[in-house]
Motif scaffolding. Structure first.
Motif, PDB file in Angstrom:
ATOM      1  N   ALA A  92     -19.458   4.356  13.668  1.00  0.00           N
ATOM      2  CA  ALA A  92     -18.667   5.470  13.117  1.00  0.00           C
ATOM      3  C   ALA A  92     -17.191   5.092  13.035  1.00  0.00           C
ATOM      4  CB  ALA A  92     -18.859   6.728  13.965  1.00  0.00           C
ATOM      5  N   ALA A  93     -16.664   4.462  14.073  1.00  0.00           N
ATOM      6  CA  ALA A  93     -15.249   4.055  14.056  1.00  0.00           C
ATOM      7  C   ALA A  93     -14.997   3.025  12.958  1.00  0.00           C
ATOM      8  CB  ALA A  93     -14.843   3.493  15.416  1.00  0.00           C
ATOM      9  N   ALA A  94     -15.924   2.090  12.781  1.00  0.00           N
ATOM     10  CA  ALA A  94     -15.771   1.083  11.722  1.00  0.00           C
ATOM     11  C   ALA A  94     -15.794   1.748  10.349  1.00  0.00           C
ATOM     12  CB  ALA A  94     -16.871   0.037  11.832  1.00  0.00           C
ATOM     13  N   ALA A  95     -16.685   2.713  10.168  1.00  0.00           N
ATOM     14  CA  ALA A  95     -16.771   3.420   8.880  1.00  0.00           C
ATOM     15  C   ALA A  95     -15.472   4.154   8.577  1.00  0.00           C
ATOM     16  CB  ALA A  95     -17.959   4.380   8.887  1.00  0.00           C
ATOM     17  N   VAL A  96     -14.923   4.820   9.586  1.00  0.00           N
ATOM     18  CA  VAL A  96     -13.645   5.531   9.398  1.00  0.00           C
ATOM     19  C   VAL A  96     -12.529   4.541   9.090  1.00  0.00           C
ATOM     20  CG1 VAL A  96     -11.890   6.919  10.575  1.00  0.00           C
ATOM     21  CG2 VAL A  96     -14.300   7.527  10.779  1.00  0.00           C
ATOM     22  N   GLY A  97     -12.470   3.456   9.844  1.00  0.00           N
ATOM     23  CA  GLY A  97     -11.437   2.443   9.606  1.00  0.00           C
ATOM     24  C   GLY A  97     -11.527   1.845   8.217  1.00  0.00           C
ATOM     25  N   LEU A  98     -12.739   1.542   7.773  1.00  0.00           N
ATOM     26  CA  LEU A  98     -12.909   0.980   6.428  1.00  0.00           C
ATOM     27  C   LEU A  98     -12.603   2.013   5.353  1.00  0.00           C
ATOM     28  CD1 LEU A  98     -16.071  -1.167   7.128  1.00  0.00           C
ATOM     29  CD2 LEU A  98     -13.788  -2.029   6.519  1.00  0.00           C
ATOM     30  N   PHE A  99     -12.916   3.267   5.602  1.00  0.00           N
ATOM     31  CA  PHE A  99     -12.569   4.348   4.672  1.00  0.00           C
ATOM     32  C   PHE A  99     -11.050   4.366   4.461  1.00  0.00           C
ATOM     33  CE2 PHE A  99     -11.488   8.656   3.448  1.00  0.00           C
ATOM     34  CZ  PHE A  99     -12.544   9.068   2.642  1.00  0.00           C
ATOM     35  N   VAL A 100     -10.310   4.348   5.563  1.00  0.00           N
ATOM     36  CA  VAL A 100      -8.840   4.351   5.484  1.00  0.00           C
ATOM     37  C   VAL A 100      -8.337   3.088   4.789  1.00  0.00           C
ATOM     38  CG1 VAL A 100      -6.722   4.296   6.875  1.00  0.00           C
ATOM     39  CG2 VAL A 100      -8.567   5.875   7.472  1.00  0.00           C
ATOM     40  N   LEU A 101      -8.936   1.952   5.110  1.00  0.00           N
ATOM     41  CA  LEU A 101      -8.528   0.697   4.482  1.00  0.00           C
ATOM     42  C   LEU A 101      -8.748   0.728   2.971  1.00  0.00           C
ATOM     43  CD1 LEU A 101      -7.484  -2.214   4.942  1.00  0.00           C
ATOM     44  CD2 LEU A 101      -9.894  -2.900   5.218  1.00  0.00           C
ATOM     45  N   MET A 102      -9.882   1.276   2.539  1.00  0.00           N
ATOM     46  CA  MET A 102     -10.142   1.364   1.094  1.00  0.00           C
ATOM     47  C   MET A 102      -9.106   2.244   0.395  1.00  0.00           C
ATOM     48  SD  MET A 102     -14.284   1.464   0.660  1.00  0.00           S
ATOM     49  CE  MET A 102     -14.758   2.444   2.085  1.00  0.00           C
ATOM     50  N   ILE A 103      -8.735   3.332   1.035  1.00  0.00           N
ATOM     51  CA  ILE A 103      -7.702   4.204   0.458  1.00  0.00           C
ATOM     52  C   ILE A 103      -6.377   3.442   0.374  1.00  0.00           C
ATOM     53  CG2 ILE A 103      -6.322   6.300   0.847  1.00  0.00           C
ATOM     54  CD1 ILE A 103      -9.172   6.962  -0.011  1.00  0.00           C
ATOM     55  N   ALA A 104      -6.035   2.729   1.440  1.00  0.00           N
ATOM     56  CA  ALA A 104      -4.762   2.001   1.484  1.00  0.00           C
ATOM     57  C   ALA A 104      -4.707   0.877   0.459  1.00  0.00           C
ATOM     58  CB  ALA A 104      -4.538   1.436   2.891  1.00  0.00           C
ATOM     59  N   MET A 105      -5.844   0.268   0.161  1.00  0.00           N
ATOM     60  CA  MET A 105      -5.852  -0.868  -0.770  1.00  0.00           C
ATOM     61  C   MET A 105      -5.993  -0.442  -2.229  1.00  0.00           C
ATOM     62  SD  MET A 105      -7.923  -3.871   1.279  1.00  0.00           S
ATOM     63  CE  MET A 105      -9.495  -3.180   0.857  1.00  0.00           C
ATOM     64  N   PHE A 106      -6.375   0.799  -2.478  1.00  0.00           N
ATOM     65  CA  PHE A 106      -6.621   1.218  -3.858  1.00  0.00           C
ATOM     66  C   PHE A 106      -5.406   1.068  -4.780  1.00  0.00           C
ATOM     67  CE2 PHE A 106      -7.541   4.146  -7.358  1.00  0.00           C
ATOM     68  CZ  PHE A 106      -8.723   3.557  -7.794  1.00  0.00           C
ATOM     69  N   PRO A 107      -4.174   1.275  -4.306  1.00  0.00           N
ATOM     70  CA  PRO A 107      -3.031   1.065  -5.208  1.00  0.00           C
ATOM     71  C   PRO A 107      -2.973  -0.330  -5.837  1.00  0.00           C
ATOM     72  CG  PRO A 107      -2.321   2.302  -3.308  1.00  0.00           C
ATOM     73  CD  PRO A 107      -3.737   1.861  -3.026  1.00  0.00           C
ATOM     74  N   ALA A 108      -3.520  -1.324  -5.179  1.00  0.00           N
ATOM     75  CA  ALA A 108      -3.561  -2.665  -5.783  1.00  0.00           C
ATOM     76  C   ALA A 108      -4.451  -2.657  -7.022  1.00  0.00           C
ATOM     77  CB  ALA A 108      -4.058  -3.694  -4.772  1.00  0.00           C
ATOM     78  N   ASN A 109      -5.517  -1.875  -7.002  1.00  0.00           N
ATOM     79  CA  ASN A 109      -6.381  -1.771  -8.178  1.00  0.00           C
ATOM     80  C   ASN A 109      -5.676  -1.046  -9.320  1.00  0.00           C
ATOM     81  OD1 ASN A 109      -9.009  -2.940  -7.241  1.00  0.00           O
ATOM     82  ND2 ASN A 109      -8.628  -1.436  -5.648  1.00  0.00           N
ATOM     83  N   VAL A 110      -4.916  -0.030  -8.972  1.00  0.00           N
ATOM     84  CA  VAL A 110      -4.129   0.686  -9.989  1.00  0.00           C
ATOM     85  C   VAL A 110      -3.100  -0.273 -10.591  1.00  0.00           C
ATOM     86  CG1 VAL A 110      -2.502   2.577 -10.377  1.00  0.00           C
ATOM     87  CG2 VAL A 110      -4.497   2.921  -8.883  1.00  0.00           C
ATOM     88  N   HIS A 111      -2.424  -1.022  -9.723  1.00  0.00           N
ATOM     89  CA  HIS A 111      -1.433  -1.996 -10.194  1.00  0.00           C
ATOM     90  C   HIS A 111      -2.091  -3.020 -11.124  1.00  0.00           C
ATOM     91  CE1 HIS A 111       2.010  -4.640 -10.247  1.00  0.00           C
ATOM     92  NE2 HIS A 111       1.266  -5.628  -9.782  1.00  0.00           N
ATOM     93  N   ALA A 112      -3.267  -3.522 -10.743  1.00  0.00           N
ATOM     94  CA  ALA A 112      -3.970  -4.511 -11.569  1.00  0.00           C
ATOM     95  C   ALA A 112      -4.320  -3.929 -12.934  1.00  0.00           C
ATOM     96  CB  ALA A 112      -5.229  -5.003 -10.865  1.00  0.00           C
ATOM     97  N   ALA A 113      -4.753  -2.664 -12.952  1.00  0.00           N
ATOM     98  CA  ALA A 113      -5.124  -2.025 -14.220  1.00  0.00           C
ATOM     99  C   ALA A 113      -3.926  -1.854 -15.140  1.00  0.00           C
ATOM    100  CB  ALA A 113      -5.772  -0.673 -13.946  1.00  0.00           C
ATOM    101  N   ARG A 114      -2.742  -1.769 -14.566  1.00  0.00           N
ATOM    102  CA  ARG A 114      -1.530  -1.568 -15.371  1.00  0.00           C
ATOM    103  C   ARG A 114      -0.845  -2.873 -15.731  1.00  0.00           C
ATOM    104  NH1 ARG A 114       0.918   3.653 -12.163  1.00  0.00           N
ATOM    105  NH2 ARG A 114      -0.573   5.145 -13.005  1.00  0.00           N
ATOM    106  N   MET A 115      -1.305  -3.982 -15.160  1.00  0.00           N
ATOM    107  CA  MET A 115      -0.696  -5.280 -15.464  1.00  0.00           C
ATOM    108  C   MET A 115      -1.011  -5.659 -16.911  1.00  0.00           C
ATOM    109  SD  MET A 115      -1.652  -7.406 -11.990  1.00  0.00           S
ATOM    110  CE  MET A 115      -0.777  -8.907 -12.414  1.00  0.00           C
ATOM    111  N   PRO A 116      -0.034  -6.223 -17.630  1.00  0.00           N
ATOM    112  CA  PRO A 116      -0.306  -6.610 -19.006  1.00  0.00           C
ATOM    113  C   PRO A 116      -1.337  -7.743 -19.113  1.00  0.00           C
ATOM    114  CG  PRO A 116       1.948  -7.174 -18.371  1.00  0.00           C
ATOM    115  CD  PRO A 116       1.339  -6.436 -17.241  1.00  0.00           C
ATOM    116  N   ASP A 117      -1.365  -8.627 -18.132  1.00  0.00           N
ATOM    117  CA  ASP A 117      -2.295  -9.751 -18.157  1.00  0.00           C
ATOM    118  C   ASP A 117      -2.844  -9.968 -16.740  1.00  0.00           C
ATOM    119  OD1 ASP A 117      -3.722 -11.891 -19.187  1.00  0.00           O
ATOM    120  OD2 ASP A 117      -2.095 -13.316 -18.840  1.00  0.00           O
ATOM    121  N   PRO A 118      -3.760  -9.087 -16.299  1.00  0.00           N
ATOM    122  CA  PRO A 118      -4.271  -9.206 -14.917  1.00  0.00           C
ATOM    123  C   PRO A 118      -5.148 -10.447 -14.768  1.00  0.00           C
ATOM    124  CG  PRO A 118      -5.546  -7.596 -16.105  1.00  0.00           C
ATOM    125  CD  PRO A 118      -4.420  -8.011 -17.027  1.00  0.00           C
TER     126      PRO A 118
END
Length: 149
Positions: A92-118
């Motif tokens: 359960a603790a690992a699932a919660v930690g990974l949930f938070v980590l996925m939220i924290a890392m998602f802005p990198a995906n947004v940044h990649a989607a906005r890059m002109p040449d990802p």
């Protein structure tokens, strides 16, 4: 897509093993934990292997310091989280930690989607990546809630 397939096949494979009588994966939350652990093992290793490592460094938003260090740290956290998912007392603790980590890392995906040449490995459309992320977050939520008895 390989990440989603790993989650699905890992989960279904674990559930089939559970249905054959193995108590370790006797329910969906534990089977999903195995699938999510397989997924995070795959993505965690990718943080250390080029060209994926280089591509991940390239999509770290520029306002964040030390992109290579951030990719290393998140890779280690993903691998530790994968192991934590497999050990019932920490699941359960690992699932919660990974949930938070996925939220924290998602802005990198947004940044990649906005890059002109990802980077080529990071070209998934943002709407599809968001849908995948919702599935991954849902899996972590099922594990976290299913592990609390």
């Amino acid at each position: 897509m390989a990440v989603l397939v790993t989650l699905i096949l890992g989960t279904l494979g674990a559930r089939l093993v559970g249905l054959s009588g193995v108590d370790y994966v006797d329910g969906w939350p534990s089977a999903i934990a195995v699938g999510l652990a397989a997924m995070f093992a795959l993505t965690g290793v990718a943080h250390f292997v080029n060209p994926l490592r280089r591509d991940m460094i390239a999509i770290v938003p520029p306002r964040l310091p030390a992109p290579a260090l951030l990719v290393t740290v998140t890779g280690v956290l993903e691998l530790v989280g994968a192991v934590g998912l497999l050990y019932p007392p920490t699941r359960a603790a690992a699932a919660v930690g990974l949930f938070v980590l996925m939220i924290a890392m998602f802005p990198a995906n947004v940044h990649a989607a906005r890059m002109p040449d990802p980077p080529k490995s990071m070209t998934t459309r943002l709407d599809l990546r968001t849908a995948e992320q919702i599935v991954f977050l849902g899996a972590a939520l099922v594990i976290g809630l299913g592990s609390v008895q």
